[in-house]
Design an enzyme around this catalytic site. Structure first.
Site, PDB file in Angstrom:
ATOM      1  N   ARG A 127       0.828  -1.405   0.037  1.00  0.00           N
ATOM      2  CA  ARG A 127       0.020   0.031   0.059  1.00  0.00           C
ATOM      3  C   ARG A 127       0.976   1.257   0.047  1.00  0.00           C
ATOM      4  O   ARG A 127       0.700   2.094  -0.836  1.00  0.00           O
ATOM      5  CB  ARG A 127      -1.065   0.053   1.290  1.00  0.00           C
ATOM      6  CG  ARG A 127      -1.994  -1.113   1.413  1.00  0.00           C
ATOM      7  CD  ARG A 127      -2.978  -1.020  -0.117  1.00  0.00           C
ATOM      8  NE  ARG A 127      -3.831   0.360   0.047  1.00  0.00           N
ATOM      9  CZ  ARG A 127      -3.985   0.870  -1.193  1.00  0.00           C
ATOM     10  NH1 ARG A 127      -4.164  -0.054  -2.416  1.00  0.00           N
ATOM     11  NH2 ARG A 127      -4.585   1.699  -1.088  1.00  0.00           N
ATOM     12  N   ILE A 128       1.861   1.452   1.031  1.00  0.00           N
ATOM     13  CA  ILE A 128       2.650   2.568   1.301  1.00  0.00           C
ATOM     14  C   ILE A 128       3.728   2.448  -0.156  1.00  0.00           C
ATOM     15  O   ILE A 128       3.682   3.782  -0.598  1.00  0.00           O
ATOM     16  CB  ILE A 128       3.425   2.680   2.504  1.00  0.00           C
ATOM     17  CG1 ILE A 128       2.171   2.758   3.482  1.00  0.00           C
ATOM     18  CG2 ILE A 128       4.168   3.785   2.464  1.00  0.00           C
ATOM     19  CD1 ILE A 128       1.299   3.767   3.449  1.00  0.00           C
ATOM     20  N   CYS A 153       1.869   6.750  10.623  1.00  0.00           N
ATOM     21  CA  CYS A 153       1.056   7.925  10.153  1.00  0.00           C
ATOM     22  C   CYS A 153       0.169   8.444  11.248  1.00  0.00           C
ATOM     23  O   CYS A 153       0.195   9.732  11.125  1.00  0.00           O
ATOM     24  CB  CYS A 153       0.022   7.019   9.213  1.00  0.00           C
ATOM     25  SG  CYS A 153      -0.805   5.571  10.039  1.00  0.00           S
ATOM     26  N   ARG A 192      -6.608  -8.171  17.255  1.00  0.00           N
ATOM     27  CA  ARG A 192      -6.226  -8.274  15.843  1.00  0.00           C
ATOM     28  C   ARG A 192      -6.546  -9.682  14.995  1.00  0.00           C
ATOM     29  O   ARG A 192      -6.548  -9.710  13.811  1.00  0.00           O
ATOM     30  CB  ARG A 192      -4.912  -7.698  15.692  1.00  0.00           C
ATOM     31  CG  ARG A 192      -4.568  -6.305  16.091  1.00  0.00           C
ATOM     32  CD  ARG A 192      -3.541  -5.662  15.715  1.00  0.00           C
ATOM     33  NE  ARG A 192      -3.147  -4.604  16.134  1.00  0.00           N
ATOM     34  CZ  ARG A 192      -2.226  -3.769  15.677  1.00  0.00           C
ATOM     35  NH1 ARG A 192      -1.472  -3.827  14.688  1.00  0.00           N
ATOM     36  NH2 ARG A 192      -1.709  -2.573  16.406  1.00  0.00           N
TER      37      ARG A 192
END
Length: 341
Positions: A12-13, A153, A198
């Site tokens: 993604r990044i 982030c 998670r």
């Protein structure tokens, strides 16, 4: 002179950083390193569920990919020490795999010939300088460090917010909660994870978990060390997050004074103030690190303040990665010019 960069990892990044870097005239993207074929990478760059269709044409070619005529070499080696950074004259490697977020591991890129490395996540140790733009980027030190971290982030969001409040009013202490969109660290369906919460399906629940953002903040803003703590709530949205920060201040304040402090902060491009009653989807692909929701600012007892700051945890963060890479490259050039004199 453009800075030669390579990106290790096309998740993604990595892909967002590539999109943004290709629009920056100060950077020359020479290579990417990923385990996928060029056809897959080109397709995922052209079409993105969250950020839409790319405004450039990405094509797979034998040596890698071509973006509007600009060829980028695709490498595929899981060992960074084998990568040809020296012969490609790479100034900065953007390390976006998440697997080398430790100075002792990231140094493999230096051993391969890269001048500097920028991690797209907080460092887990080693000789690494953490940088958050708008907080401590003026202290970026290429003479002492070869490896840098762009933090997380969430740290990029809370950092400028905490700095403004502390500089203007003084922070006594506070608690933060990040309400965070899902990430690929979570599970689509229930499956084992070292964090048992998670391990549960990310699409079905609000999931309380930990965040290292408040702890990491002390590395870039030491004035607040020991004053802030926090946690995360992972929520089933695909992108855009927020920080809910509650602090006790040294000075008595009003809502207007708090909002004005953010409006008057010299943080253009990093921090913004939004006065409209918006929701998370409205901040998708917003390039800022933090956007203050001015309608949500509260004051109780004159010095207890609640602030909400939105952030696009993918796009906003990736913009900071690119900007820090540019700054590292400029410092490398400046140093080379001084040596040449």
């Amino acid at each position: 002179m453009a800075t030669n960069i390579a990106i290790n990892g096309m998740g993604r990044i990595g892909r967002m950083v590539l999109r943004i870097a290709l629009n920056n005239k100060n950077l020359n993207v020479k290579a990417i390193n990923a385990s996928y074929p060029p056809e897959t990478i080109a397709h995922l760059l052209n079409y993105d569920t969250t950020h839409g269709v790319y405004d450039k044409k990405v094509e797979p070619i034998e040596s890698g990919i071509k973006v509007n005529g600009h060829e980028i070499k695709l490498l595929s080696d899981r060992n960074p020490e084998n990568l040809p950074w020296n012969e490609m004259d790479i100034d900065v490697v953007i390390e976006a795999t998440g697997k080398f977020n430790h100075g002792d591991k990231a140094v493999a890129h230096i051993n391969a010939g890269a001048k500097k490395v920028l991690l797209t996540g907080p460092s887990k140790g080693g000789d690494v300088q953490m940088i958050v733009k708008g907080v401590n980027d003026n202290q970026l030190d290429i003479d002492t460090y070869d490896i840098f971290s762009n933090a997380s982030c969430t740290t990029n969001c809370i950092g400028p917010v905490a700095k403004v409040l502390n500089d203007k009013f003084g922070i006594i202490n506070g608690l933060m909660t990040t309400v965070h969109a899902i990430t690929n660290d979570q599970k689509n369906i229930d499956n084992p994870h070292k964090d048992l919460r998670r391990a549960r399906s990310c699409n079905e629940s609000i999931i309380p978990t930990s965040t290292g953002a408040a702890k990491a903040l002390k590395e870039v803003l030491p004035e607040v060390e020991g004053k802030l703590h926090g946690m995360a709530l992972r929520v089933p949205t695909k992108n855009v997050s927020l920080v809910d920060l509650v602090v006790d201040l040294e000075q008595n304040v009003t809502v207007t004074q708090v909002n004005d402090a953010f409006k008057n902060a010299d943080l253009s491009g990093v921090l913004d103030v939004e006065e409209a009653p918006l929701v998370s989807v409205d901040f998708n692909t917003n390039p800022h690190s933090a956007i203050i929701d001015s309608q949500s600012t509260m004051v109780m007892g004159q010095n207890k303040v609640k602030v909400i700051a939105w952030y696009d945890n993918e796009w906003g963060y990736s913009n900071r990665v690119v900007e820090v890479a540019v700054k590292i490259g400029q410092l490398i050039d400046d140093k080379a010019m001084v040596k040449a004199i």
